[in-house]
Design a protein around this motif. Structure first.
Motif, PDB file in Angstrom:
ATOM      1  N   GLY A 178       0.860  -1.177   0.000  1.00 42.76           N
ATOM      2  CA  GLY A 178       0.000   0.000   0.000  1.00 42.76           C
ATOM      3  C   GLY A 178       0.894   1.224   0.000  1.00 42.76           C
ATOM      4  O   GLY A 178       2.056   1.155   0.422  1.00 42.76           O
ATOM      5  N   GLU A 234      -4.132  -7.800  -1.639  1.00 42.06           N
ATOM      6  CA  GLU A 234      -5.075  -7.582  -0.548  1.00 42.06           C
ATOM      7  C   GLU A 234      -6.049  -8.749  -0.374  1.00 42.06           C
ATOM      8  O   GLU A 234      -6.643  -8.905   0.692  1.00 42.06           O
ATOM      9  CB  GLU A 234      -5.898  -6.306  -0.807  1.00 42.06           C
ATOM     10  N   ARG A 235      -6.227  -9.554  -1.405  1.00 44.81           N
ATOM     11  CA  ARG A 235      -7.212 -10.632  -1.330  1.00 44.81           C
ATOM     12  C   ARG A 235      -6.779 -11.676  -0.300  1.00 44.81           C
ATOM     13  O   ARG A 235      -5.593 -12.034  -0.235  1.00 44.81           O
ATOM     14  CB  ARG A 235      -7.390 -11.298  -2.695  1.00 44.81           C
ATOM     15  N   THR A 276      -4.061   5.052  -1.646  1.00 46.01           N
ATOM     16  CA  THR A 276      -3.786   4.066  -2.681  1.00 46.01           C
ATOM     17  C   THR A 276      -4.954   3.944  -3.645  1.00 46.01           C
ATOM     18  O   THR A 276      -4.770   3.848  -4.864  1.00 46.01           O
ATOM     19  CB  THR A 276      -3.484   2.700  -2.039  1.00 46.01           C
ATOM     20  N   ALA A 277      -6.187   3.974  -3.109  1.00 47.97           N
ATOM     21  CA  ALA A 277      -7.366   3.847  -3.967  1.00 47.97           C
ATOM     22  C   ALA A 277      -7.460   5.012  -4.948  1.00 47.97           C
ATOM     23  O   ALA A 277      -7.778   4.823  -6.138  1.00 47.97           O
ATOM     24  CB  ALA A 277      -8.623   3.751  -3.116  1.00 47.97           C
ATOM     25  N   THR A 291      -0.401  -0.393  -8.302  1.00 52.76           N
ATOM     26  CA  THR A 291      -1.625  -0.412  -7.497  1.00 52.76           C
ATOM     27  C   THR A 291      -2.487  -1.625  -7.835  1.00 52.76           C
ATOM     28  O   THR A 291      -3.183  -2.152  -6.965  1.00 52.76           O
ATOM     29  CB  THR A 291      -2.427   0.890  -7.666  1.00 52.76           C
ATOM     30  N   ARG A 324      -4.801   4.682  -7.609  1.00 48.45           N
ATOM     31  CA  ARG A 324      -5.176   3.626  -8.545  1.00 48.45           C
ATOM     32  C   ARG A 324      -6.184   4.151  -9.572  1.00 48.45           C
ATOM     33  O   ARG A 324      -6.035   3.914 -10.773  1.00 48.45           O
ATOM     34  CB  ARG A 324      -5.753   2.428  -7.787  1.00 48.45           C
ATOM     35  N   ARG A 335      -3.552  -4.373  -5.068  1.00 50.66           N
ATOM     36  CA  ARG A 335      -4.946  -4.787  -4.889  1.00 50.66           C
ATOM     37  C   ARG A 335      -5.058  -6.307  -4.913  1.00 50.66           C
ATOM     38  O   ARG A 335      -5.807  -6.898  -4.120  1.00 50.66           O
ATOM     39  CB  ARG A 335      -5.810  -4.165  -5.973  1.00 50.66           C
TER      40      ARG A 335
END
Length: 326
Positions: free
Chosen positions: A153, A240-241, A161-162, A233, A165, A237
């Protein structure tokens, strides 16, 4: 390209540089060191974005002193490796799968043929994310993986970060993927001063890196491109899963810097809580480049490393650092 060495940053003796060619035809610079006497295996040293092999001479010497062979490389687009864009000051990839290909080629052509097993990884920042991706697959498996400040992140020097992205994705859609984000061209502008820098609290090591940039500006790149940020990014992501950490096939030690502003410690802590065969620790007072930090912080790191990587007699325990997850 041969390794660069000068009195303020001497190369450890015995290093052999070579060229590795990836599946998509990119030429990478790699290097291997073999310690004299007994060998405890090989540490594959995987650098962060915009770095070069030469920046890690001190770390390479410390690993050799522990009886490890060392194999390392420059990722595509930086160091002595082939650039992806005509402007060599731009650090760029379209997808982190390109780094996956770099690592696979490096392991198959440099590390595995020339270095003794078992194989461990010591990976920083971007290299940490690439190594974690590799550790979820069966084709490139290290016996153990240590990563400092992995890029899971973005930290406080960036917007969220979002948001990055979304903006980077829009930029790529509008054909701006190759656009540099205010890239500092090494050797063409004054480098930032030590005070307030987000990388390290050690002035001597900071100055050593600046001297290296001045001695060999061709090894360094500036800020990433819009396309690099979109690729990074997207890779964050994916990491993150929940199934990402569950797929890790080797024990992992994540070492985070308590004062990190480059990557997100919150993201690292979340990741640490999902680890099934590993742990995360935070080193209070450290900035992003833990391996380039002050001696007392580096001593904590090496104590954790020695306790985690098998075979070091009388090593310290990572409990000296505060635990982020177990």
């Amino acid at each position: 390209m041969e390794l660069v060495s000068f009195p303020g940053n001497p190369a450890p003796p015995g290093g052999v540089a070579s060229t590795v060619v990836t599946a998509d035809g990119i030429r990478l610079r790699a290097a291997v060191w073999r310690p004299p006497g007994a060998r405890r295996g090989t540490v594959c040293l995987l650098q962060g974005r915009a770095e070069a092999i030469e920046k890690y001479y001190e770390v390479i010497g410390e690993l050799l002193g522990r009886g490890f062979a060392v194999a390392t490389l420059d990722w595509r687009g930086q160091g002595g490796s082939e650039r992806r864009l005509p402007d060599p000051a731009k650090g760029h990839v379209d997808d982190f799968a390109e780094y996956d290909r770099d690592l696979e080629a490096f392991m198959r052509q440099a590390a595995l043929p020339d270095c003794p097993p078992p194989f461990y990884a010591l990976a920083h920042s971007t290299g940490g994310l690439v190594a974690l991706r590799a550790a979820t697959r069966t084709r490139l498996v290290f016996d153990r993986l240590v990563t400092t400040g992995p890029l899971l992140g973005l930290g406080a020097v960036y917007p969220s970060t979002a948001l990055v992205r979304r903006l980077a994705t829009l930029g790529v859609l509008f054909g701006l993927g190759d656009r540099g984000l205010g890239a500092l061209r090494p050797g063409r502008r004054a480098a930032p001063g030590f005070e307030g820098n987000p990388l390290t609290g050690d002035r001597a090591r900071y100055d050593r890196t600046l001297a290296l940039m001045q001695a060999a500006p061709q090894l360094f790149v500036g800020a990433p491109t819009v396309g690099w940020l979109q690729a990074a990014t997207a890779a964050m992501r994916a990491a993150e899963r929940p199934d990402f950490a569950a797929a890790l096939k080797v024990p992992v030690l994540v070492v985070a810097a308590g004062e990190d502003r480059i990557v997100s410690n919150r993201a690292i802590e979340r990741f640490g809580r999902t680890l099934r065969i590993g742990r995360a620790v935070i080193l209070p007072g450290a900035q992003h480049e833990i391996l380039m930090e002050r001696d007392r912080i580096r001593a904590l790191f090496w104590a954790a490393f020695d306790a985690f990587v098998p075979g070091e007699a009388g090593a310290g325990q990572p409990a000296r650092a505060s635990s982020a997850a177990s």
